[in-house]
Enzyme design. Structure first.
Site, PDB file in Angstrom:
ATOM      1  N   HIS A 177       1.061  -1.217   0.119  1.00  0.00           N
ATOM      2  CA  HIS A 177      -0.100  -0.075   0.083  1.00  0.00           C
ATOM      3  C   HIS A 177       0.943   1.497   0.088  1.00  0.00           C
ATOM      4  O   HIS A 177       1.771   1.210   1.140  1.00  0.00           O
ATOM      5  CB  HIS A 177      -1.008  -0.153   1.160  1.00  0.00           C
ATOM      6  CG  HIS A 177      -2.120  -1.035   0.796  1.00  0.00           C
ATOM      7  ND1 HIS A 177      -2.292  -1.410   2.474  1.00  0.00           N
ATOM      8  CD2 HIS A 177      -2.645  -1.075   0.111  1.00  0.00           C
ATOM      9  CE1 HIS A 177      -3.412  -2.103   1.869  1.00  0.00           C
ATOM     10  NE2 HIS A 177      -3.738  -2.116   0.928  1.00  0.00           N
ATOM     11  N   ARG A 246      -6.052  -6.780  -2.239  1.00  0.00           N
ATOM     12  CA  ARG A 246      -7.450  -7.181  -2.826  1.00  0.00           C
ATOM     13  C   ARG A 246      -6.786  -8.287  -4.059  1.00  0.00           C
ATOM     14  O   ARG A 246      -8.469  -8.610  -4.774  1.00  0.00           O
ATOM     15  CB  ARG A 246      -8.425  -6.054  -2.653  1.00  0.00           C
ATOM     16  CG  ARG A 246      -8.617  -5.543  -1.613  1.00  0.00           C
ATOM     17  CD  ARG A 246      -8.999  -6.733   0.308  1.00  0.00           C
ATOM     18  NE  ARG A 246      -8.991  -5.731   0.330  1.00  0.00           N
ATOM     19  CZ  ARG A 246      -8.355  -5.379   1.526  1.00  0.00           C
ATOM     20  NH1 ARG A 246      -7.250  -5.061   1.731  1.00  0.00           N
ATOM     21  NH2 ARG A 246      -8.895  -4.676   2.279  1.00  0.00           N
ATOM     22  N   TYR A 297      -2.225   0.970   9.719  1.00  0.00           N
ATOM     23  CA  TYR A 297      -1.231   0.579  10.629  1.00  0.00           C
ATOM     24  C   TYR A 297      -2.227   0.518  11.741  1.00  0.00           C
ATOM     25  O   TYR A 297      -3.597   0.258  11.022  1.00  0.00           O
ATOM     26  CB  TYR A 297      -1.246   2.988  11.187  1.00  0.00           C
ATOM     27  CG  TYR A 297      -2.744   3.750  11.405  1.00  0.00           C
ATOM     28  CD1 TYR A 297      -2.486   4.643   9.805  1.00  0.00           C
ATOM     29  CD2 TYR A 297      -3.125   4.093  12.182  1.00  0.00           C
ATOM     30  CE1 TYR A 297      -3.396   4.813   9.605  1.00  0.00           C
ATOM     31  CE2 TYR A 297      -4.555   4.519  12.116  1.00  0.00           C
ATOM     32  CZ  TYR A 297      -4.262   5.789  11.152  1.00  0.00           C
ATOM     33  OH  TYR A 297      -5.952   5.972  10.962  1.00  0.00           O
ATOM     34  N   GLU A 370       0.317  -4.568  11.510  1.00  0.00           N
ATOM     35  CA  GLU A 370       0.078  -3.423  10.683  1.00  0.00           C
ATOM     36  C   GLU A 370       0.686  -2.145  12.131  1.00  0.00           C
ATOM     37  O   GLU A 370       0.750  -2.559  12.845  1.00  0.00           O
ATOM     38  CB  GLU A 370      -1.608  -3.168  11.324  1.00  0.00           C
ATOM     39  CG  GLU A 370      -2.159  -3.985   9.854  1.00  0.00           C
ATOM     40  CD  GLU A 370      -2.737  -2.955   8.925  1.00  0.00           C
ATOM     41  OE1 GLU A 370      -1.560  -1.657   9.059  1.00  0.00           O
ATOM     42  OE2 GLU A 370      -2.880  -3.746   8.184  1.00  0.00           O
TER      43      GLU A 370
HETATM   44  O1  0X9 Z   1      -7.293  -3.990   4.794  1.00  0.00           O
HETATM   45  C1  0X9 Z   1      -5.599  -4.267   4.557  1.00  0.00           C
HETATM   46  O2  0X9 Z   1      -5.711  -4.444   3.053  1.00  0.00           O
HETATM   47  C2  0X9 Z   1      -5.281  -4.203   5.500  1.00  0.00           C
HETATM   48  N1  0X9 Z   1      -5.101  -3.107   6.112  1.00  0.00           N
HETATM   49  S1  0X9 Z   1      -4.480  -1.586   6.050  1.00  0.00           S
HETATM   50  O3  0X9 Z   1      -5.045  -0.687   6.330  1.00  0.00           O
HETATM   51  N2  0X9 Z   1      -2.933  -1.716   6.023  1.00  0.00           N
HETATM   52  O4  0X9 Z   1      -5.354  -1.150   4.235  1.00  0.00           O
HETATM   53  C3  0X9 Z   1      -4.737  -4.869   6.290  1.00  0.00           C
HETATM   54  C4  0X9 Z   1      -4.859  -7.010   5.581  1.00  0.00           C
HETATM   55  C5  0X9 Z   1      -4.956  -7.778   6.602  1.00  0.00           C
HETATM   56  N3  0X9 Z   1      -5.103  -9.240   5.885  1.00  0.00           N
HETATM   57  C6  0X9 Z   1      -6.459 -10.048   5.594  1.00  0.00           C
HETATM   58  N4  0X9 Z   1      -6.783  -9.348   6.142  1.00  0.00           N
HETATM   59  N5  0X9 Z   1      -5.914 -10.913   5.204  1.00  0.00           N
HETATM   60 ZN    ZN Z   2      -2.053  -1.867   4.095  1.00  0.00          ZN
END
Ligand code: 0X9
Ligand code: ZN
Length: 407
Positions: A177, A246, A297, A370
């Protein structure tokens, strides 16, 4: 002289114009989220830019443009989610941070082969550091070349190894990210430490990718400080980019608007950055014991899966190893990372990199870290925090690797 002055003025104006203004943008902070509020927040998070990781029992933070503010405020009110204005105008904050970043870049020139923790490094600086480090340590370090990003930047990392055949391996990627600038210093610190300690190289081969989304990361430096996604345009839309976390080929879910911060892409692995990491993980699945994606974070150590709260088969081991890491982090200065399943208390996700490593490649231990947030709302911790974060996270990483290799 006059001409030179005008050219300089034009350049300054040009770069100021190129930079996205956050004038009038607000950051809203909700009251601690109740379980009943979570489905609404989940739905809102598909359209609006929630920062950090919305979590039951904790306040959530959402950035809104002047146009979106009334929509989000009305929706929160209707759902009886009380909230306050954390930052009334993000514009001056972002400008101040950008000026500080630029001033530090000029006053603290990068030293060859020395990772800097007193300021953030550009993608070019990190790439130069990788090349110099590999060249200076040919016996133990080699270039990890995963190919090119959409815009043609090198996906370069480092492999650190004692050279023995049949070693187990561990993987770390940072800044998939784009705006999560506190992550690459953690990857650089891992490289520093593993270079300095042969015992760590005897444990496993280490693969470290400091900037997993170089196009997005560069764009966050030059154009838009809060850019999250990749930079591939979407056909038929003016909204650019895919959420790389994603886009992995594990339960990839096509649902999503081009303009969403969590747009999953036109197909699994539509993004070359994700495909490159996915190919590497598949090719090395037999040796990989640990996969870690470093994000920000929220101070979490998250384990699979992101789409279900059903415990995975080795959940006890995942928690034990994650807790060893969290304890080692807390031992430094008291910062408590909480070890949690990605889906419980957070939002449901499909196509995330950690779940791909765990679910498709059977990497026994897969996590998302995070890191600590800071600055205007969360994604821009002041440079003075970099050293503090890397100092406390490294012992956590070491404990995690030691635990997972021993079990
Ligand atoms: O949403 C995300 O991709 C991650 N949080 S962020 O705020 N850095 O965007 C968390 C991803 C955790 N892992 C899974 N959900 N599989
Ligand atoms: Zn992230």
């Amino acid at each position: 002289m006059k001409l030179l002055g005008s050219v300089v003025l034009l350049l300054v104006l040009g770069s100021a114009l190129a930079f996205k203004s956050y004038s009038g943008y607000q950051v809203l902070k909700t009251a601690p989220l109740t379980p009943a509020a979570m489905p609404y927040v989940n739905r809102l998070s598909r359209r609006f830019d929630f920062w950090g990781t919305p979590h039951v029992g904790k306040p959530a933070t959402v950035m809104v443009s002047p146009e979106d503010a009334p929509i989000v405020i009305t929706a929160l009110n209707r759902m009886r989610i009380s909230h306050e204005v954390l930052i009334a105008d993000l514009g001056p904050e972002v400008e101040r941070e950008r000026a500080e970043t630029e001033a530090l870049r000029l006053t603290l020139p990068r030293k060859p082969r020395v990772a800097a923790y007193d300021r953030y490094l550009t993608f070019e600086e990190i790439d130069a550091h990788i090349h110099e480090t590999v060249a200076a340590n040919p016996d133990v370090a080699s270039l990890l070349d995963l190919g090119l990003s959409y815009e043609g930047r090198e996906l370069h990392g480092i492999k650190l190894s004692n050279g023995a055949a049949g070693q187990k391996s561990v993987w770390f990627d940072c800044a998939i990210h784009a705006r999560e600038w506190i992550a690459p210093p953690v990857c650089l610190r891992i490289i520093d430490e593993v270079l300095a300690d042969p015992a760590l190289r005897d444990l496993a081969d280490w693969y470290v990718l400091p900037v997993a989304n170089p196009d997005g990361y560069s764009y966050a430096w030059t154009d838009d400080r809060f850019w999250r996604k990749t930079r591939r345009p979407n056909e038929g839309s003016s909204c650019v980019g895919t959420d790389p976390n994603r886009n992995f080929d594990f339960l990839w879910d096509s649902a999503g608007d081009f303009c969403s911060e969590v747009y999953p892409g036109s197909s699994a692995f539509s993004e070359p950055e994700c495909g490159a990491i996915g190919n590497f993980l598949s090719a090395n699945a037999d040796s990989l014991v640990l996969y870690v994606a470093v994000h920000s974070y929220g101070e979490y150590i998250l384990y699979p899966f992101g789409h279900t709260v059903e415990p995975v088969p080795n959940v006890d081991d995942l928690i034990a190893a994650g807790t060893a890491a969290a304890d080692a982090i807390a031992a430094v200065a008291g910062t408590r990372y909480s070890v949690e399943n990605s889906a419980s208390g957070l939002y449901f996700t499909y196509g995330a990199s950690d779940d791909y490593a765990y679910g498709i490649n059977a990497v026994s231990y897969a996590y998302t870290f995070e890191l600590t947030g800071g600055g205007s709302g969360g994604f821009n911790p002041p440079p003075s925090l970099i050293q503090i974060v890397v100092d406390e996270v490294w012992p956590g990483v070491k404990a995690l690797v030691e635990y997972t290799l021993a079990n």
